[in-house]
Design a protein around this motif. Sequence first.
Motif, PDB file in Angstrom:
ATOM      1  N   PHE A  72       8.061   2.456  -5.849  1.00 16.40           N
ATOM      2  CA  PHE A  72       8.673   3.541  -5.090  1.00 16.40           C
ATOM      3  C   PHE A  72       8.184   4.910  -5.538  1.00 16.40           C
ATOM      4  O   PHE A  72       7.926   5.788  -4.703  1.00 16.40           O
ATOM      5  N   ILE A  73       8.043   5.099  -6.855  1.00 19.16           N
ATOM      6  CA  ILE A  73       7.714   6.443  -7.339  1.00 19.16           C
ATOM      7  C   ILE A  73       6.225   6.669  -7.542  1.00 19.16           C
ATOM      8  O   ILE A  73       5.787   7.808  -7.679  1.00 19.16           O
ATOM      9  N   ILE A  74       5.439   5.581  -7.557  1.00 18.27           N
ATOM     10  CA  ILE A  74       3.988   5.742  -7.707  1.00 18.27           C
ATOM     11  C   ILE A  74       3.285   5.664  -6.359  1.00 18.27           C
ATOM     12  O   ILE A  74       2.355   6.432  -6.090  1.00 18.27           O
ATOM     13  N   ARG A  75       3.740   4.755  -5.487  1.00 21.20           N
ATOM     14  CA  ARG A  75       3.077   4.584  -4.186  1.00 21.20           C
ATOM     15  C   ARG A  75       3.923   5.059  -3.003  1.00 21.20           C
ATOM     16  O   ARG A  75       3.447   5.040  -1.876  1.00 21.20           O
ATOM     17  N   GLY A  76       5.138   5.432  -3.261  1.00 21.64           N
ATOM     18  CA  GLY A  76       5.976   5.872  -2.152  1.00 21.64           C
ATOM     19  C   GLY A  76       6.369   4.756  -1.202  1.00 21.64           C
ATOM     20  O   GLY A  76       6.665   4.989  -0.022  1.00 21.64           O
ATOM     21  N   VAL A  77       6.374   3.516  -1.717  1.00 25.10           N
ATOM     22  CA  VAL A  77       6.759   2.365  -0.898  1.00 25.10           C
ATOM     23  C   VAL A  77       8.243   2.461  -0.553  1.00 25.10           C
ATOM     24  O   VAL A  77       9.060   2.918  -1.366  1.00 25.10           O
ATOM     25  N   SER A  78       8.620   2.020   0.639  1.00 18.39           N
ATOM     26  CA  SER A  78      10.021   2.021   1.061  1.00 18.39           C
ATOM     27  C   SER A  78      10.534   0.596   1.222  1.00 18.39           C
ATOM     28  O   SER A  78       9.854  -0.247   1.817  1.00 18.39           O
ATOM     29  N   LEU A  79      11.720   0.349   0.701  1.00 15.30           N
ATOM     30  CA  LEU A  79      12.433  -0.905   0.919  1.00 15.30           C
ATOM     31  C   LEU A  79      13.480  -0.642   1.989  1.00 15.30           C
ATOM     32  O   LEU A  79      14.397   0.167   1.807  1.00 15.30           O
ATOM     33  N   VAL A  80      13.310  -1.307   3.127  1.00 14.99           N
ATOM     34  CA  VAL A  80      14.132  -1.039   4.301  1.00 14.99           C
ATOM     35  C   VAL A  80      15.096  -2.194   4.523  1.00 14.99           C
ATOM     36  O   VAL A  80      14.679  -3.355   4.596  1.00 14.99           O
ATOM     37  N   GLY A  81      16.361  -1.901   4.629  1.00 14.08           N
ATOM     38  CA  GLY A  81      17.355  -2.934   4.885  1.00 14.08           C
ATOM     39  C   GLY A  81      17.451  -3.269   6.364  1.00 14.08           C
ATOM     40  O   GLY A  81      17.303  -2.400   7.218  1.00 14.08           O
ATOM     41  N   ALA A 103       0.824  -1.203   0.000  1.00 18.04           N
ATOM     42  CA  ALA A 103       0.000   0.000   0.000  1.00 18.04           C
ATOM     43  C   ALA A 103       0.866   1.266   0.000  1.00 18.04           C
ATOM     44  O   ALA A 103       2.047   1.221   0.367  1.00 18.04           O
ATOM     45  N   PRO A 104       0.282   2.389  -0.406  1.00 19.49           N
ATOM     46  CA  PRO A 104       1.040   3.644  -0.409  1.00 19.49           C
ATOM     47  C   PRO A 104       1.701   3.934   0.935  1.00 19.49           C
ATOM     48  O   PRO A 104       1.070   3.840   1.981  1.00 19.49           O
ATOM     49  N   TYR A 105       2.969   4.251   0.860  1.00 21.70           N
ATOM     50  CA  TYR A 105       3.810   4.626   2.002  1.00 21.70           C
ATOM     51  C   TYR A 105       3.989   3.495   3.015  1.00 21.70           C
ATOM     52  O   TYR A 105       4.378   3.726   4.159  1.00 21.70           O
ATOM     53  N   GLY A 106       3.746   2.264   2.556  1.00 24.99           N
ATOM     54  CA  GLY A 106       4.085   1.118   3.385  1.00 24.99           C
ATOM     55  C   GLY A 106       5.564   0.783   3.269  1.00 24.99           C
ATOM     56  O   GLY A 106       6.274   1.275   2.384  1.00 24.99           O
ATOM     57  N   ASN A 107       6.030  -0.067   4.162  1.00 26.13           N
ATOM     58  CA  ASN A 107       7.443  -0.434   4.221  1.00 26.13           C
ATOM     59  C   ASN A 107       7.609  -1.941   4.099  1.00 26.13           C
ATOM     60  O   ASN A 107       6.871  -2.699   4.728  1.00 26.13           O
ATOM     61  N   VAL A 108       8.587  -2.354   3.322  1.00 26.69           N
ATOM     62  CA  VAL A 108       8.965  -3.756   3.246  1.00 26.69           C
ATOM     63  C   VAL A 108      10.404  -3.874   3.721  1.00 26.69           C
ATOM     64  O   VAL A 108      11.301  -3.202   3.192  1.00 26.69           O
ATOM     65  N   ALA A 109      10.629  -4.694   4.735  1.00 25.41           N
ATOM     66  CA  ALA A 109      11.960  -4.902   5.280  1.00 25.41           C
ATOM     67  C   ALA A 109      12.579  -6.134   4.634  1.00 25.41           C
ATOM     68  O   ALA A 109      11.956  -7.190   4.568  1.00 25.41           O
ATOM     69  N   SER A 110      13.798  -5.994   4.150  1.00 22.35           N
ATOM     70  CA  SER A 110      14.526  -7.104   3.544  1.00 22.35           C
ATOM     71  C   SER A 110      15.553  -7.620   4.538  1.00 22.35           C
ATOM     72  O   SER A 110      16.448  -6.891   4.964  1.00 22.35           O
ATOM     73  N   ALA A 111      15.403  -8.933   4.900  1.00 23.39           N
ATOM     74  CA  ALA A 111      16.260  -9.493   5.946  1.00 23.39           C
ATOM     75  C   ALA A 111      16.917 -10.800   5.559  1.00 23.39           C
ATOM     76  O   ALA A 111      17.645 -11.373   6.362  1.00 23.39           O
ATOM     77  N   GLY A 112      16.664 -11.306   4.333  1.00 31.75           N
ATOM     78  CA  GLY A 112      17.215 -12.620   4.013  1.00 31.75           C
ATOM     79  C   GLY A 112      17.277 -12.892   2.529  1.00 31.75           C
ATOM     80  O   GLY A 112      16.736 -12.136   1.709  1.00 31.75           O
TER      81      GLY A 112
END
Length: 330
Positions: free
Chosen positions: A261-270, A238-247
């Motif tokens: 990233f540019i349409i929904r503002g989603v963040s990929l978090v390390g 969803a817009p401005y949600g975050n997905v954490a990458s851990a593995g």
Amino acid sequence: MSLPNTFNAFRIHNDANGYRGGIEAISLDDLNPGEVVIKTAFSSVNFKDALAGTGEGKILRRFPLVGGIDVAGHVVASTDPAFREGDAVLVTGCGLSETRDGGYAGYARLEAKWVIPLPKGLSLRESMILGTAGFTAALALYRMRDNRQTPDLGPLAVTGATGGVGTLAINIFSRAGYEVHAISGKAQHADFLKSLGATEVLGRDALATGRPMESARFGGGLDNVGGAMLASLLAQTAPYGNVASAGLAATAELDMTVMPFIIRGVSLVGVASAGTARAIRDDIWRHLADDWKPDRLDAICTRETTLEGLPEVFRTMLSGGSFGRTLVTF
């Protein structure tokens, strides 16, 4: 307390005789320098341990080293006044089984700056059922919340849901007030995942579309797999949600567009648990001993082993047979 002349350790070598790990008798003089010596009570097995113990991943930066990225036990000697004999302590990551001798030994010598006093609310055994896996899951939530992840954005998806990080993440996220959807190819464990707090258990096909954008289905999530599943999770966030990458249980590759990233503002978090700053590390362990403490730790600990059983555990984990957490007992 008098210290033994020798004790057993699972030690890893890479020399003219090849890459190998096994049990051998060592002494304190064989261990890296450190201010705090503990008698080991528990350790655990993480995916990184399996890679290091078999040589399937380039984890160790020097040889030989004692394996095990987690350790918990009681202080038997310390030159740092912050720790006294008998104190219960733990260390996860912080160079263990990478640049320093780790927790797969009867004794460990540790740098005081990384030693965590056992938080009130946790036993040593519980701290190692959590270990790096629980710390990683909690760090993912910590980072997502720092970036304004809230329950009203929608459910958090957890990929690799039957592994150590996955099972603990489900329990931790649900304890923190989030709806959790587990993603797993092991349908036989659906009831177990729901008992940990998952409201939905979805097959891997839920993240197998391959399209750059999908209808927003999740508020965010934690990915332990990498590759196409991570790309698809980002495409369904969803817009401005975050997905954490851990593995990277499937692959370290990520092939996708920038559209989420540019349409929904989603963040990929390390999520890099090994080198987490001490202040954040302390804060996360306080959460894990209190409001984020999983209430199903005994169920999540699906196996216990001694040093002798480590090679079999490593093989099972690397072949995709990981389920829950494996505790190493001494």
